[in-house]
Write an enzyme that holds these catalytic residues in place. Structure first.
Site, PDB file in Angstrom:
ATOM      1  N   LYS A 133       4.696   0.940   9.372  1.00 38.30           N
ATOM      2  CA  LYS A 133       4.787   2.199   8.648  1.00 38.30           C
ATOM      3  C   LYS A 133       4.209   3.342   9.473  1.00 38.30           C
ATOM      4  CE  LYS A 133       3.097   0.269   4.953  1.00 38.30           C
ATOM      5  NZ  LYS A 133       2.588  -0.045   3.626  1.00 38.30           N
ATOM      6  N   GLU A 178       0.869  -1.168   0.000  1.00 37.62           N
ATOM      7  CA  GLU A 178       0.000   0.000   0.000  1.00 37.62           C
ATOM      8  C   GLU A 178       0.913   1.226   0.000  1.00 37.62           C
ATOM      9  OE1 GLU A 178      -2.618   0.225   3.359  1.00 37.62           O
ATOM     10  OE2 GLU A 178      -3.436   2.132   2.639  1.00 37.62           O
ATOM     11  N   ARG A 209       5.829 -12.892   9.123  1.00 39.52           N
ATOM     12  CA  ARG A 209       6.343 -11.537   9.018  1.00 39.52           C
ATOM     13  C   ARG A 209       7.738 -11.451   9.618  1.00 39.52           C
ATOM     14  NH1 ARG A 209       2.731  -7.615   8.326  1.00 39.52           N
ATOM     15  NH2 ARG A 209       3.575  -5.591   8.883  1.00 39.52           N
TER      16      ARG A 209
HETATM   17  P1  ATP Z   1       3.169  -2.223   7.936  1.00 37.80           P
HETATM   18  O1  ATP Z   1       2.352  -2.998   8.910  1.00 37.80           O
HETATM   19  O2  ATP Z   1       4.615  -2.149   8.233  1.00 37.80           O
HETATM   20  O3  ATP Z   1       2.588  -0.893   7.646  1.00 37.80           O
HETATM   21  P2  ATP Z   1       1.875  -3.525   5.808  1.00 37.80           P
HETATM   22  O4  ATP Z   1       1.704  -4.971   5.909  1.00 37.80           O
HETATM   23  O5  ATP Z   1       0.721  -2.655   6.055  1.00 37.80           O
HETATM   24  O6  ATP Z   1       3.135  -3.074   6.624  1.00 37.80           O
HETATM   25  P3  ATP Z   1       1.872  -3.352   2.979  1.00 37.80           P
HETATM   26  O7  ATP Z   1       2.291  -2.185   2.192  1.00 37.80           O
HETATM   27  O8  ATP Z   1       0.447  -3.686   3.017  1.00 37.80           O
HETATM   28  O9  ATP Z   1       2.467  -3.142   4.413  1.00 37.80           O
HETATM   29  O10 ATP Z   1       2.739  -4.633   2.611  1.00 37.80           O
HETATM   30  C1  ATP Z   1       3.145  -5.027   1.319  1.00 37.80           C
HETATM   31  C2  ATP Z   1       3.588  -6.440   1.344  1.00 37.80           C
HETATM   32  O11 ATP Z   1       4.730  -6.570   2.177  1.00 37.80           O
HETATM   33  C3  ATP Z   1       2.519  -7.335   1.925  1.00 37.80           C
HETATM   34  O12 ATP Z   1       2.408  -8.496   1.135  1.00 37.80           O
HETATM   35  C4  ATP Z   1       2.993  -7.628   3.305  1.00 37.80           C
HETATM   36  O13 ATP Z   1       2.571  -8.880   3.714  1.00 37.80           O
HETATM   37  C5  ATP Z   1       4.512  -7.555   3.148  1.00 37.80           C
HETATM   38  N1  ATP Z   1       5.123  -7.156   4.423  1.00 37.80           N
HETATM   39  C6  ATP Z   1       4.900  -6.029   5.120  1.00 37.80           C
HETATM   40  N2  ATP Z   1       5.594  -6.031   6.284  1.00 37.80           N
HETATM   41  C7  ATP Z   1       6.291  -7.194   6.296  1.00 37.80           C
HETATM   42  C8  ATP Z   1       7.199  -7.809   7.215  1.00 37.80           C
HETATM   43  N3  ATP Z   1       7.539  -7.215   8.347  1.00 37.80           N
HETATM   44  N4  ATP Z   1       7.719  -9.019   6.906  1.00 37.80           N
HETATM   45  C9  ATP Z   1       7.406  -9.615   5.745  1.00 37.80           C
HETATM   46  N5  ATP Z   1       6.556  -9.105   4.844  1.00 37.80           N
HETATM   47  C10 ATP Z   1       5.996  -7.914   5.103  1.00 37.80           C
HETATM   48 MG    MG Z   2      -1.147  -2.799   5.208  1.00 40.82          MG
END
Ligand code: ATP
Ligand code: MG
Length: 749
Positions: A268, A31, A258
């Site tokens: 984020k 996102e 994760r």
């Molecule tokens: P955050 O919680 O840090 O804001 P998010 O999951 O909301 O992260 P997205 O932009 O939705 O972030 O994630 C993009 C992709 O990266 C998704 O497929 C998510 O599963 C993966 N991702 C995000 N954070 C991690 C992590 N800490 N380890 C592995 N994969 C991750």
């Molecule tokens: Mg997200």
């Protein structure tokens, strides 16, 4: 390194073999509401890595369904991160917002099937009606609206006729489902906001659970890989696709753990808070775990890729030690970067018996780094050394310059202190010294014994540089909030002095400053007039001490832990081992440090050396592979012994096996306790050096990759590594890398 496959690749292979899919397609779907971090790097490695390994495709898709927080600057940062890590999304970046019209049609289709309805309960009521884990929910009275009513209302929602929250579109599934997510999940909500791409076209926006599976389907994704917290969403994923009757290729969702890293925050939202409150200099602050931050700090993409590879892919969440990431960057730079001298806190030394000046020739790389090159090092009667490298009243075990103890100036002469000059307050401001003309490095006949060699610069020629010393942003292992910030995470030194070649010759952008750590010319603030260097990482893990504290160390105890830069002094025994390793045995300082500071390792090392005298080769295996095994075990608890390690290194030395195979053999030794010679014989791992065997394999790789051959010939010399890698892979790692390198280079000419 073991060749075993992670569960995702196992699954992909099964699906390809069974004919379920002809080709694998994955996607990385961030996102765009923040800069990508190391967790995203892991997801990028998995998705793009699988596509690469199975000759499929991976899309880069902006999952931009929540208009309030998204921005094009984040889109750019995400593209940049993927590219920097060396991946290619082929064609255009995809945007979920581009699918809004299509998604709307799918929603209408569900309404027509009687599988979705417009609900007009308040948000509060919706929550109440959902029930609890132990209690079934209750369906809204609006669920009985006719298809016509629903279609009309949904269209009016789209046209923007209702206020935010007045209605939602819900799937009609099961209000008593044990998976709470299946209790008539929301598909669309009304939001009168501007979308950074779609503008004001839409007054309704799809929810993640509706948009994601359909976007995957629209793009022909086969394996939709996401993190574990989406496990319960998988039922909706399947329900939407199945209810709409969407098939071939029908994507399936797979979850992995994760990545979490200690001493940092990764969400984020929390990163945004640090940026917005000005607690860091921006999204690319070198202390942040963002890709932009690592890039600015001087991390290499290779080190991040290696790290992601080493931590593997798991099904259970776990916390990775940041020391492992730091190890990966050190490990990468150790074999790549020039060694130079920089003095961070200069103390003047006047060499009274030296006249004139001379230029010394000093190699950039230590013996165990297979790179060539040297620089001119000016020497004169006025030099600067590190203030810490002189002590008037040294404690026991201090091996640098003192009034009684001489020291070697690295690459130059041995000096002896004659007089200590102080200011009115008693601060040492200068040392008067004498040098020993017959002690020149490389042709030392002085017979003087010194216990260490220190860095220095010549006063006239040295350049002034700014050095930014970074340390962990949080002092707490699992930081909860801003109160856990490390107040000393950034220290700026304005007047460090560096030898001139670094600025004038620019042999590289990254350097090892001898005895200080690895540094990177800041990509933004650096200029030749005002050079700025960022500390990438120290030479050793100075936080490791913390682990030796009793398990339940209180907070005040952990505060005493050393912070990077203040290196814990070695004991006398450790120091003399260290000096021997560096001086006599020619080990690089990092390996010497690891061994000298650990009695178990140095003992093991010395005994292995007595079986086969290969100081550098054995040191490398002991400081890396053996050290890993001895971390939690004693020497008598592991299945291998010093003699076997010596045998292993001997086989590498006489080129019977490659270093890569040696690692594989070592893994086997850990498990079976078998002798390395037997393992190599039994498995037929003997290195292939014969060009007559290797040649045809190279030819095959070249014919199979015409585009890369073209790119290489057009000047992309980095692809040499690709070809060498493919050939090594084709021989199961058995080909002699040196021979392969030479042959590939010749054939591609
Ligand atoms: P955050 O919680 O840090 O804001 P998010 O999951 O909301 O992260 P997205 O932009 O939705 O972030 O994630 C993009 C992709 O990266 C998704 O497929 C998510 O599963 C993966 N991702 C995000 N954070 C991690 C992590 N800490 N380890 C592995 N994969 C991750
Ligand atoms: Mg997200």
């Amino acid at each position: 390194m073991s060749e075993s496959k992670d569960f995702l690749r196992v699954r992909v292979e099964e699906d390809l073999e069974s004919g379920k899919y002809q080709e694998v397609t994955t996607r990385f779907p961030p996102e765009p509401n923040g800069f990508p971090h190391i967790g995203h790097a892991k997801s990028i490695c998995i998705n793009f890595g699988i596509a690469r390994d199975y000759k499929g495709h991976c899309n880069l898709r902006m999952d931009d369904t929540d208009p309030t927080k998204e921005d094009t600057k984040y889109v750019e940062a995400l593209k940049d991160a993927v590219e920097w890590l060396g991946f290619d999304w082929e064609g255009n970046v995809r945007f979920t917002s581009d699918y809004f019209p299509k998604l709307y049609e799918y929603a209408v289709a569900l309404i027509k099937m009687g599988k979705a309805y417009v609900d007009s309960l308040t948000e509060e009521e919706i929550r109440e009606y959902r029930g609890t884990v132990t209690e079934a929910g209750k369906r809204s009275k609006y669920a009985d609206r006719t298809v016509e009513e629903n279609l009309a209302l949904f269209e009016r929602m789209k046209k923007g006729e209702f206020k935010d929250g007045a209605h939602v579109l819900r799937a009609k599934i099961d209000m008593s489902a044990s998976n709470m997510k299946m209790r008539d999940p929301l598909l669309y909500r009304i939001r009168h906001v501007h979308h950074y791409r779609a503008g004001d076209t839409w007054a309704i926006y799809p929810m993640y659970d509706f948009a994601h599976c359909l976007s995957d389907y629209i793009e022909g994704v086969t394996h939709s890989i996401c993190t574990l917290e989406f496990e319960n969403n998988r039922d909706i994923y399947d329900w939407v696709l199945d209810t709409l009757g969407l098939t071939t290729p029908r994507p399936y969702q797979h979850e992995f753990a994760r990545l979490g890293i200690n001493y940092t925050v990764m969400s984020k939202r929390k990163l945004l808070e640090l940026v917005e409150k000005g607690l860091v200099s921006g999204w690319d602050d070198p202390r942040l775990p963002t890709i932009a931050g690592y890039k600015r700090r001087g991390y290499t993409p290779e080190s991040i890729l290696n790290f992601c590879d080493q931590i593997g892919i798991a099904k259970a969440n776990s916390m990775v030690d940041v020391a492992q990431l730091e190890f990966a960057i050190r490990d990468d730079l150790n074999t790549k970067v020039p060694r130079v001298m920089c003095v961070l806190d200069p103390l003047k030394v006047t060499i009274e018996n030296y006249e004139g000046s001379e230029v010394l020739d000093a190699p950039y790389y230590p013996d165990d780094v297979p790179k060539e090159g040297s620089r001119k090092l000016p020497f004169s009667s006025t030099i600067y050394i590190e203030r810490d490298d002189f002590m008037e009243n040294p404690p026991k075990g201090y091996f640098r310059l003192t009034p009684e103890q001489s020291v070697r100036l690295k690459h130059a002469y041995i000096i002896t202190c004659k007089e200590v000059i102080k200011d009115k307050e008693g601060n040492i401001i200068e040392i008067k010294a004498e040098y020993h003309p017959d002690s020149k490095s490389g042709s030392d006949t002085s017979g003087i014994k010194v216990k260490s060699a220190i860095q220095w610069v010549s006063a006239n020629e040295a350049k002034k540089v700014e050095v930014r010393l970074y340390d962990r942003l949080f002092k707490d292992e699992s930081p909860e909030g801003l109160e856990d910030l490390n107040p000393d995470s950034l220290k700026i030194i304005k007047d460090a002095l560096i030898e001139p070649a670094v600025i004038v010759e620019k042999p590289d952008e990254r350097f090892q400053f001898e005895r200080q750590g690895y540094f990177y010319a800041d990509p933004i603030d650096y200029s030749d007039e005002k050079p700025v260097f960022n500390k990438i990482v120290g030479l050793k893990d100075s936080w490791a001490k913390k682990k030796q504290l009793p398990r339940r160390a209180s907070k005040s105890e952990t505060k005493k832990v050393q912070i990077d830069g203040e290196v814990a002094p070695m004991s006398e025994v450790e120091q003399s081992l260290f000096d021997k390793y560096i001086g006599e045995l020619n080990l690089n300082s990092e390996v010497a440090n690891t061994l000298a500071r650990d009695a178990k390792l140095s003992g093991f090392y010395e005994e292995a050396l007595s079986h086969h005298h290969s100081p550098v080769g054995i040191a490398n295996v002991v400081a890396n592979e053996v050290a890993r095994e001895l971390k939690e075990k004693e020497v008598n608890e592991v299945k291998f012994n010093t003699k076997q390690i010596a045998e292993l290194v001997k086989m590498v030395d006489d080129e019977t096996i490659s270093t890569k195979i040696a690692k594989q053999v070592f893994e086997e030794m850990i498990n079976s306790g078998e002798s390395p010679i037997k393992i190599v014989e039994a498995k037929g791992l003997i290195q292939i050096s014969d060009p007559a065997i290797i040649g045809p394999i190279i030819d095959e790789v070249i014919t199979k990759n015409p585009e890369n051959v073209e790119k290489f010939k057009a000047g992309n010399s980095k692809l040499l590594g690709f070809f060498v890698g493919q050939v090594l892979k084709a021989t199961g790692g058995k080909a002699n890398p040196k021979v392969v390198n030479e042959l590939v280079a010749k054939k591609l000419k």
